[in-house]
Each structure stands twice: as C-alpha cells, then as structure tokens.
Design a protein around this motif. Sequence first.
Motif, short mmCIF file in Angstrom:
data_model
loop_
_atom_site.label_atom_id
_atom_site.label_comp_id
_atom_site.label_asym_id
_atom_site.label_seq_id
_atom_site.Cartn_x
_atom_site.Cartn_y
_atom_site.Cartn_z
N PHE A 1 0.98 -1.13 0.07
CA PHE A 1 0.01 0.01 -0.14
C PHE A 1 0.97 1.35 0.07
O PHE A 1 1.97 0.97 0.55
CB PHE A 1 -0.83 -0.01 1.29
N SER B 1 1.34 2.64 14.74
CA SER B 1 1.17 1.86 13.55
C SER B 1 -0.33 0.99 13.90
O SER B 1 -0.63 0.94 15.04
CB SER B 1 2.09 0.97 13.21
N ALA B 2 -1.10 0.54 12.80
CA ALA B 2 -2.32 -0.25 13.11
C ALA B 2 -1.75 -1.18 13.71
O ALA B 2 -2.82 -1.98 14.45
CB ALA B 2 -2.84 -0.53 11.71
N SER B 3 -0.57 -1.94 13.73
CA SER B 3 -0.45 -3.02 14.56
C SER B 3 -0.47 -2.68 15.75
O SER B 3 -0.94 -3.65 16.68
CB SER B 3 1.14 -3.57 14.06
N HIS C 1 -5.16 -8.87 8.87
CA HIS C 1 -3.69 -8.76 8.89
C HIS C 1 -2.87 -9.50 9.72
O HIS C 1 -3.39 -9.95 10.78
CB HIS C 1 -3.53 -7.28 9.00
N SER D 1 -0.71 -8.63 11.95
CA SER D 1 -0.65 -7.92 13.12
C SER D 1 -1.53 -8.55 14.19
O SER D 1 -1.55 -8.30 15.30
CB SER D 1 -0.51 -6.39 12.96
N THR E 1 -12.23 -6.11 9.13
CA THR E 1 -11.33 -5.43 8.30
C THR E 1 -12.10 -4.63 7.07
O THR E 1 -13.03 -5.25 6.54
CB THR E 1 -10.21 -6.18 7.48
N GLY F 1 -10.93 -2.92 4.06
CA GLY F 1 -9.81 -2.96 3.03
C GLY F 1 -8.78 -3.69 3.30
O GLY F 1 -7.70 -3.47 3.94
N THR G 1 -5.43 -6.11 3.36
CA THR G 1 -4.31 -6.04 2.77
C THR G 1 -4.14 -6.67 1.46
O THR G 1 -3.53 -6.10 0.51
CB THR G 1 -3.20 -6.59 3.92
N ASP H 1 -10.38 -2.58 11.67
CA ASP H 1 -9.10 -2.24 11.08
C ASP H 1 -9.25 -1.96 9.64
O ASP H 1 -9.67 -2.45 8.91
CB ASP H 1 -8.19 -3.41 11.10
N ALA I 1 -6.76 0.37 8.35
CA ALA I 1 -5.53 0.96 8.08
C ALA I 1 -5.28 1.52 6.91
O ALA I 1 -4.93 2.90 6.89
CB ALA I 1 -4.38 -0.41 8.25
N TYR I 2 -5.46 1.01 5.74
CA TYR I 2 -5.33 1.58 4.46
C TYR I 2 -6.54 2.47 3.98
O TYR I 2 -6.58 3.78 3.73
CB TYR I 2 -5.10 0.62 3.36
N ASP J 1 -4.68 4.42 9.09
CA ASP J 1 -3.23 5.03 8.90
C ASP J 1 -3.36 6.20 8.14
O ASP J 1 -3.24 6.11 6.93
CB ASP J 1 -2.41 4.01 8.42
N HIS K 1 -0.67 7.56 7.69
CA HIS K 1 0.68 7.39 6.96
C HIS K 1 0.40 6.44 5.77
O HIS K 1 1.49 6.35 4.89
CB HIS K 1 1.53 6.99 8.15
N LYS K 2 -0.52 5.90 5.42
CA LYS K 2 -0.84 5.29 4.09
C LYS K 2 -1.28 6.01 3.27
O LYS K 2 -0.62 6.12 2.21
CB LYS K 2 -1.49 4.10 4.27
#
Length: 477
Positions: free
Chosen positions: A84, A149-151, A188, A190, A242, A244, A246, A271, A273-274, A300, A302-303
Amino acid sequence: MAEHMTPDEFRRAGHAVVDWIADYWATLGQRPVTSQDAPGAVAARLPAGPPEKGEPIEAVLADLDTLITPGLTHWQHPGFFGYFPANTSGPSVLGDLVSSGLGVQGMLWATGPACTELETAMLDWLADLLDLPARFRCAAAGGGVIQDSASSATLVATLAALHRASGGRWRDGGIDRRYRAYTSTQGHSSIEKAARIAGLGTDGVRPVEVDPRTLAMRPEALRAAIEADLAAGVVPAIVVATVGTTSTTAIDPLPEIGAICAEFGVWLHVDAAYAGAAAVCPELRWSHAGLEHADSYCFDPHKWLLTGFDCDAFWVADRGELIEALTVLPEYLRNAATESGAVIDYRDWQVPLGRRFRALKLWFVLRWYGVEGLRAHIRSGVALAARFADRVRADDRFELAAAHPFALVCFRLRGDDEVNAELLARVNATGRVHLTHTRVEGRYTLRLAVGSPQTTEEHVDEAWGLLTDAAHTLLPH
Ligand SMILES: *Cc1c(COP(=O)(O)O)cnc(C)c1O
C-alpha cells in the motif's frame, strides 16, 4: 566541530538539508524505483566506525547521494505501486521537523499540555472528516490517540478487550483461562502478533471463513465459531473486522458482524489501516456502514492521507476501559493535573510511556490541504486505479482478480502462476515501476496500488504499457 551545533549553524545546515529533500523529490521520477544493490552492498560502502573528529553536515549530505539513496526503494516515486502507499508530503515533513526541534515528550498532559491537547483536537477533527460515529469523540465517552502503527492499535484493542472479557482479572492476574480473537482468513498478520504478545498465542486467533466471491468475512461462520468456542469453555474476547484487507481491499460486513459482537458482548475492533482514508470522501463512506457497532477503530494517515510514517489514528468508544486496562502510575509521574482527572494522559492509551509530538504533522497536513485537498488526493487515486482497471478489463489476455473499491487493482494474466510471476519480475526489472503480488483463492495475482502524490495518468499508463509489452513476449500468440 566538536562543539554542539549553534542555532546559526543549524539554520545553514538545515537549509541545505531542506534543499536536498526538495531536489530528491524533484528528481524522483528519473531514478529506478527500487535499488539495484545486492545484499550487503550498502553496509560494505560504510566505514567500519564513526569518525574520530566531527564532520560538517555537507559531508554527510554528499554521502547520502553516494552511499544511501542508491540502496533505497523510493516509496514516494510516481511509479511506486507496491504494497500500500506510505505517502508523505511537504507539510507533513515540516510538521515532523518542528516536532523534532521541540523534542517534547508527551507522555503526560503535564509534560507538555499542547502536545496532548493538539492531538485530542486533531483526532476529533479527523473523526469529523471521516464522519465517524459520535461515540468516538472526546466530548462523548470515547476519544482518539495517535499510535505508531495499525499493528499497535490492534495490540492495544486486544489488551482492552481482554480486560473487558475477563471482568478485569486479566490486568492483575494475567490470563486466567482461554480467550480467543477472531478475524477473517484475510485479516492482517498484526492480529496474530498481537495475540502472541497478549499471551493468547497463535492458536488464540481463530480464522473465520470468507465468501469466496467478495473475500469478506462470512457472519454465519463467525457466529458458528463463537458458539463452538463458548460451548468448549473458551471466552470470545475480540473480533477484528477489516475495511480494506491488505491482500485485495475486501470489506467485512460490519452491520452483521457488529450485531453478533453485541449479542455475545465481544469487543469489535475495525481495522481500516489503508482504506479508512477513503472516508474523507462522502461518496466512499458506504465502506464504513455499520461502524457504530465498533468498540474501536483505526486507520493510517501514513498510508493514504499524506502524513508521513508513523501516524495511526486510533479511536475507542469507551476510553475508561482502555485507560483502566493500561494505566500504571508510579510516584515519579504523579502530578496535580493527573490527579484532578481533568486531563488526558496519553501514556495510558499505548504500550510505551514516551511519545513524540506527532499531532503536529497532522495539523500541518490538515491545514495545508484542507478538506478539499485531501478529498482531491483520494479521488485522484481512485480514478487512476479505475483507469488502470478499465485497461485490464478491455484486454482479453488479462483479468481482474477482485473488486477495486479504492485505489488497489488486483489482476493477472489469464495464465498460470509462473507466467504471472515472470510478468511481475519483468516489469519491475525495468526500474520504471514497482508492483507487488498476493494470492487470491490460491492463485498468483499482481497488485497495483496507487497513492503517491506524484503519480499521474502518465505513470499509470506507462505501467500498463510495460505490462502489455511483457505479456506480448510471455503469451503464445
Ligand atoms: C497495512 C495494514 C496494517 C499494518 O499497518 P502498520 O500501520 O504498518 O502496522 C494493518 N492492517 C491492515 C488491513 C493493513 O493494510
């Protein structure tokens, strides 16, 4: 040089570093996306130890060009379509620079009130931006916090869920019986890691079947798993759904999963994340339907939201449970503000004690782009992915392997796994693009994820051109 850097020396060297980054961004598209170095090559270029006498920053900058950047995968490259995106942006880098310069430790409200209060405000802004349920707001019983982080978000959610599922016994006595976490077979990695760290072990995660057509969790399978575990004396602690995934950006059905979690009193963590970033666009919020059932949620920035790593936005519906699960108050951290109960101490919302002033980069990003700019970034990614998917659909040699609700396209040549692996190797070997792969229903599948701020139609079309050129030589015709 053996002295500390004075503010004036910092000013000069700092300008040079900013210039270096600007030049890097301006020339990114001309570099090969990935490194051509063999393992050990970067390490071999480095001296065996630090210099005896200090050196000027100019010497370090020169070495960045010769020693370091040739050994990099350029994640901000317009031809980077792997995994991603992990995009960053000018305002994010500048906000982070300010954070570094301030060097504040935001573990307690008292150790830097603005660090805590800006973070609370930014997470409330983001909750509005994504139109998250009201219960996640700080004005209600919930609240948001930045995790690395998502983890980490999954781990913290798992710990709070164990606290709840054990009636509080987990906190003082540890694991006193068998607890279980549930996620789809597409969840994921994680989640498994969080279960191990939390003491449940890998066997403490039960993978729930997905619908082979949508790759989304089957609610009936979740219910059956929970009922079977309850009958066997295992306590269901948390379901991680989830939005989305991974592998393919599949979306678990939150309304049905939420109803099951409510019925059995199981913590629901979502989750995203993305894909969470997509919810800044009203037309993509259907992907979050049912989120009102969640006990916690993360995505995230950050993604796909232009904020450099590390920045995971994590919300809980009941901050009291989370704080109760994680708080430890030694004498040396006691202070009047904490004791008053009127402030947030974010150390109780995460695993480490210390924390950086990460809200600054979010603040810089949100103010620079505004809601309109962020929506434009997401829409451009979705449109570029759709453009690519149209090319795939129109070419008989190729097929789409999954739906593409966001900016990831999963596709393959109509051929066996070897041919597709070879296709990926050939296009990546050009150095112009970087794609990665997954398996969908056991079959080797290529992934093209759009997200770099520099990526335009030209880059997506170039990727398609390289793929069709390679397909031409790979397939009998
Ligand atoms: C990327 C991803 C993660 C892990 O993200 P980090 O922030 O790198 O820990 C977790 N879940 C999903 C669905 C992801 O796509």
